[in-house]
Write an enzyme that holds these catalytic residues in place. Structure first.
Site, short mmCIF file in Angstrom:
data_model
loop_
_atom_site.label_atom_id
_atom_site.label_comp_id
_atom_site.label_asym_id
_atom_site.label_seq_id
_atom_site.Cartn_x
_atom_site.Cartn_y
_atom_site.Cartn_z
N GLY A 16 81.85 46.66 24.92
CA GLY A 16 81.03 46.40 26.10
C GLY A 16 80.74 44.91 26.22
N ASP A 157 72.78 46.67 22.88
CA ASP A 157 71.97 47.73 22.26
C ASP A 157 71.13 47.26 21.07
OD1 ASP A 157 73.33 49.29 24.06
OD2 ASP A 157 74.85 49.90 22.61
N VAL A 291 72.73 47.31 35.49
CA VAL A 291 71.88 46.15 35.77
C VAL A 291 71.54 45.46 34.44
CG1 VAL A 291 69.55 45.51 36.50
CG2 VAL A 291 70.86 47.16 37.81
N ARG A 293 73.30 44.93 31.95
CA ARG A 293 74.35 44.04 31.46
C ARG A 293 74.50 42.81 32.35
NH1 ARG A 293 77.20 46.13 27.57
NH2 ARG A 293 77.39 48.37 27.36
N ARG A 465 41.21 22.66 27.39
CA ARG A 465 41.87 21.77 26.43
C ARG A 465 40.86 20.86 25.74
NH1 ARG A 465 47.42 19.78 29.16
NH2 ARG A 465 47.52 18.63 27.23
N ASN A 527 54.46 23.31 19.03
CA ASN A 527 54.12 22.18 18.18
C ASN A 527 53.05 22.54 17.14
OD1 ASN A 527 52.06 22.57 19.97
ND2 ASN A 527 51.64 20.41 20.30
N HIS A 655 54.83 21.77 35.91
CA HIS A 655 54.11 22.97 35.49
C HIS A 655 54.85 24.27 35.71
CE1 HIS A 655 50.96 20.03 35.05
NE2 HIS A 655 50.43 20.89 34.20
N GLN A 658 55.16 26.25 32.59
CA GLN A 658 54.08 27.06 32.00
C GLN A 658 53.87 28.38 32.73
OE1 GLN A 658 50.46 24.80 32.14
NE2 GLN A 658 51.05 23.50 30.43
P1 ADP Z 1 82.27 48.60 20.57
O1 ADP Z 1 83.04 47.50 19.89
O2 ADP Z 1 81.33 48.06 21.58
O3 ADP Z 1 81.66 49.54 19.58
P2 ADP Z 1 84.40 50.52 21.13
O4 ADP Z 1 83.98 51.45 20.07
O5 ADP Z 1 84.79 51.08 22.44
O6 ADP Z 1 83.31 49.41 21.47
O7 ADP Z 1 85.62 49.66 20.55
C1 ADP Z 1 86.26 48.70 21.32
C2 ADP Z 1 87.73 48.67 20.99
O8 ADP Z 1 87.89 48.37 19.59
C3 ADP Z 1 88.46 49.97 21.18
O9 ADP Z 1 88.88 50.16 22.51
C4 ADP Z 1 89.65 49.84 20.26
O10 ADP Z 1 90.66 49.07 20.83
C5 ADP Z 1 89.05 49.06 19.11
N1 ADP Z 1 88.65 50.01 18.05
C6 ADP Z 1 87.49 50.69 17.91
N2 ADP Z 1 87.50 51.48 16.82
C7 ADP Z 1 88.71 51.30 16.24
C8 ADP Z 1 89.36 51.85 15.09
N3 ADP Z 1 88.74 52.73 14.30
N4 ADP Z 1 90.61 51.43 14.82
C9 ADP Z 1 91.24 50.54 15.60
N5 ADP Z 1 90.68 50.01 16.70
C10 ADP Z 1 89.44 50.38 17.04
#
Ligand code: ADP
Length: 749
Positions: A16, A157, A291, A293, A465, A527, A655, A658
């Site tokens: 993501g 997250d 939103v 993101r 102050r 400070n 300001h 602040q």
């Molecule tokens: P995040 O990194 O946010 O946890 P994902 O779990 O969707 O998101 O992983 C993103 C990408 O990383 C996947 O689309 C895949 O290409 C790669 N990936 C995730 N897990 C594995 C795995 N066990 N082995 C190989 N590639 C992986």
């Protein structure tokens, strides 16, 4: 140690997208270039790595210019099914080896980092196969026997072990608090209830902190489901009682992973229907969705991305290729390295604990700050406090401000008042700082008197102050006696610390001063001693960054230099950190001084840059950096020396720094610090030891210092702490703003 010099570094963002990823990409690229290492961006995450061709492109200094303030990731991210297969990873290895890339910085979530680790483990097998198939030469294989990887966590997250904060979480929290603040005002106007669903997968961080920061009335998180089966009735009864007690709005925050203790997901519509039926009023659902993101990254995320990206390259360049791959994170404000896969495993352990309904383990794995925040939340959202215990001595504790207003002061008062009352004590609010105390402007505060204060900017109690002197102390002593004040919580800045210290030293003259005082750092200037950060500084930093973003936008079509003056008195925190988060090329600090020689070098650098295609110059100046070379002087100097290469404008932000609603960080830290301060004050009064102290955030910890140490820890003349941790970031800010010798012929910004 196995030797393998790093030939080329690749960087990719995966999973993501998250705000702050661009800052990390920029820092990786520029740090690598500064160290003389070529760097390639791998576009579209692992998908681009598997596809190769144009997805893997060399980056220069300028290719990451002007991106630090942009949300998302400019190099793209994607999910890749191909990379999950060995065949896909074989192709990926070939694409890297062909380009002599054998070091990767991966910014993503636990999935992406797991994938990277598998790739690394398979590397030698993959290249052997490539040689066997004749796809690469044995020489190429020999030149790159190992793959080095470093992981950074990009995830809104905040669900990952090995770092206090993931890149993107703070910005997401900004979006959530802005949204809930906005919803609260419409909810209050119509006396409505809103159910707000926030992201976070298995992690309740965003819901918990969003709830704490906005003063939500009920929060549901995956790690700690309601303990009772009839929780719906309890929730409805609570919200109803809240209304009766005078709340005009009710907000329920649900984490997307929230479930009951049997593991059944709790849906927002289901909660809304229950509330509507029981409360007999309209209930609205808002699912915040993407939103969270969106938007520009917060100042914190820009700086986090920057520092982690810089550290990633340093780590890659010094790592033994056979050693455990590291995850680079942040603890407090220090960069940390932890074994990557251990972090991934512990992250999965939380999800497993939740799956197994083992909520105690889930909470414990989240750590003490998370648990403490949850407990504070439970107190804050009470409709009524616990009644005082029978026979309990009810202390009379006062809350006062001093110094300039700082966003987050109200959140601190709210927490102090509620925690104090909940523990059975009488909380007094002092109006308008120490002059107000001298005049006896004191009133008892009840539970609802601080309702809605968590999100409010400014300073409801009023502040001053003025540092009292002479006869003022007599009046203050009288007021303390008349109102039988047994302890004081001072939430404020330098003037407050100075006054509290004076009160301490005057104990022999005024017996009334033999009460404990706790100082809580609240000043946008940051400070104050004993605390890495003071309340208000994060909001001010975000205010500056937002303003500078606009200033930069206004100038893109023109060839212009801006000299932006920021607050801070003699403390350069705001100047340096805003310089870091806006990509300013020069920051002027009082701590370092400004000389004519410096200014001459800056003029030369500007002229050189503008002659080679530069269109915008950004110089950030602390308001007191130098009395003689002030902002108008510097503008005139640049204007004169720049001639027709560029024109110069000054912008004294004033300001606006602040003002505004406090940032989520300031609200949350204000709540944490005030909670601890009141507990400390109660302990000091009850035990009779009466020690005065100042509280602060130090790294991840909250610590108290004896107030007696105040003069020892500060530079009294320039009113700032002797130790300023953030000065360590100075070299990084400088490095990222200006190309090093190897990149002299690139343009800048
Ligand atoms: P995040 O990194 O946010 O946890 P994902 O779990 O969707 O998101 O992983 C993103 C990408 O990383 C996947 O689309 C895949 O290409 C790669 N990936 C995730 N897990 C594995 C795995 N066990 N082995 C190989 N590639 C992986």
């Amino acid at each position: 140690m196995t030797t393998q010099s790093t030939s080329r570094i690749g960087i990719l963002t995966s999973g993501g997208d998250a705000q702050g990823m661009n800052a990390a990409v920029r820092a990786v690229v520029r740090t690598a270039l500064d160290r003389g290492v070529e760097v390639y961006a791998i576009f579209e995450g692992y998908e681009g790595l598997v596809q190769g061709s144009d997805f893997i492109r060399p980056m220069d200094w300028d290719s990451v210019g002007g991106i630090i303030h942009r949300g998302g990731t400019i190099i793209g991210t994607a999910r890749s099914e191909a990379f999950r297969t060995r065949a896909g990873r074989l192709q990926a290895a070939r694409n890297l080896i062909e380009r002599d890339i054998d070091s990767l910085v991966i910014i993503g979530g636990d999935g992406s980092l797991t994938g990277a680790n598998i790739f690394r483990q398979e590397w030698s097998g993959l290249i052997a196969e490539l040689v066997e198939k004749g796809e690469i030469t044995p020489e190429k294989a020999q030149a790159h026997p190992h793959l080095r990887i470093v992981g950074l966590v990009g995830s809104i997250d905040n669900d990952m072990f090995g770092t206090d904060m993931t890149i993107g979480a703070d910005s997401a929290l900004h979006r959530i608090t802005e949204a809930i603040d906005a919803i609260s005002s419409t909810a209050a106007s119509h006396q409505r209830t809103f159910v707000v669903k926030v992201m976070g997968r298995n992690c309740g961080y965003l819901a918990l902190m969003g709830g704490l920061a906005t003063g939500a009335d009920w929060v549901l998180i995956p790690e700690n489901p309601p303990a009772v089966d009839n929780w719906r009735e309890v929730m409805c009864a609570r919200l109803k009682a809240g209304r009766q007690a005078g709340r005009r709005d009710s907000i329920v925050v649900i984490a997307e992973g929230a479930r009951d203790r049997y593991g059944n997901y709790i849906g927002s519509t289901e909660v809304a229907n229950t509330l509507e039926k029981t409360l007999g009023e309209e209930v609205r659902v808002t699912v915040l969705g993407h939103v969270q993101r969106g938007g520009a990254p917060s100042a914190f995320d820009r700086n986090l991305g920057t520092l982690l990206g810089h550290a990633a390259v340093e780590t890659l360049l010094s790592a033994d290729p056979l050693s455990e791959p590291q995850l680079i994170g942040l603890r407090g404000n220090r960069i940390t390295h932890s074994p990557l896969m251990e972090c991934v495993e512990k992250t999965h352990a939380v999800a497993e604990a939740i799956q197994n309904h083992d909520y105690e383990t889930a909470m414990n794995l989240r750590g003490t700050s998370f648990i403490e925040a949850f407990q504070t939340l439970l107190t804050m959202l009470r409709v009524l406090p616990h009644p005082p215990q029978e026979g309990q001595r009810r202390l009379r504790l006062a809350v006062i401000h001093a110094g300039a207003p700082a966003p987050g002061m109200n959140a601190a008062v709210r927490a102090a008042v509620r925690i104090g009352i909940d523990r059975g004590h009488i909380m007094l609010g002092v109006r308008n700082g120490f002059p107000g105390l001298a005049e006896g402007a004191i009133q008892e505060m009840d539970w609802m008197s601080v309702n809605g204060w968590a999100s409010r900017g400014g300073c409801e109690l009023g502040t001053s102050r003025r540092v009292p002197s002479g006869a003022d102390f007599y009046a203050i002593a009288r007021a303390i006696e008349d109102h039988q004040i047994e302890g004081i919580l001072m939430i404020g800045g330098w003037a407050g610390y100075e006054t509290a210290y004076q009160i301490l030293t005057l104990r022999d003259n005024y017996p009334a001063f033999n009460i404990p005082i706790v100082c809580l750092p609240a000043s946008i200037n940051n400070n104050l001693p004993g605390s890495d950060l003071s309340i208000g500084a994060d909001t001010a930093l975000n205010n500056i960054v937002e303003a500078v973003d606009k200033i930069k936008d206004s100038a893109v079509a023109l060839r212009r230099v801006f000299v932006v003056e920021v607050m801070g008195r003699h403390c350069g925190y705001l100047a340096l950190m805003s310089g870091l988060s806006t990509g300013a090329e020069r920051v002027y600090l009082h701590e370092e001084g400004v000389t004519l020689k410096d200014l001459q070098a800056d003029v030369e650098a500007l002229n050189y840059g503008f002659k080679h295609g530069k269109r915008l110059g950004l110089m950030i100046r602390n308001e007191n950096a130098n009395d003689v070379y002030d902002t108008p002087f510097m503008c005139k100097l640049f204007e004169e020396e720049g001639r027709d290469l560029y024109d110069v404008r000054q912008s004294i932000l004033g300001h606006l720094q602040q003002g505004g609603n406090p940032s989520p960080f300031d609200r949350i830290q204000a709540t944490r610090l005030a909670t601890r301060s009141i507990n400390y004050l109660i302990e000091q009064v009850e035990s009779g030891s009466g020690q005065s102290a100042f509280i602060g955030l130090q790294g991840k910890e909250i610590k108290f210092h004896n107030l007696e140490d105040f003069p020892r820890m500060v530079d009294l003349k320039f009113q700032r702490p002797k130790q300023q941790w953030w000065m360590d970031l100075r070299p990084i800010a400088r490095l990222l703003a200006q190309p090093g010798p190897k990149n002299q012929f690139e343009t800048r910004q």
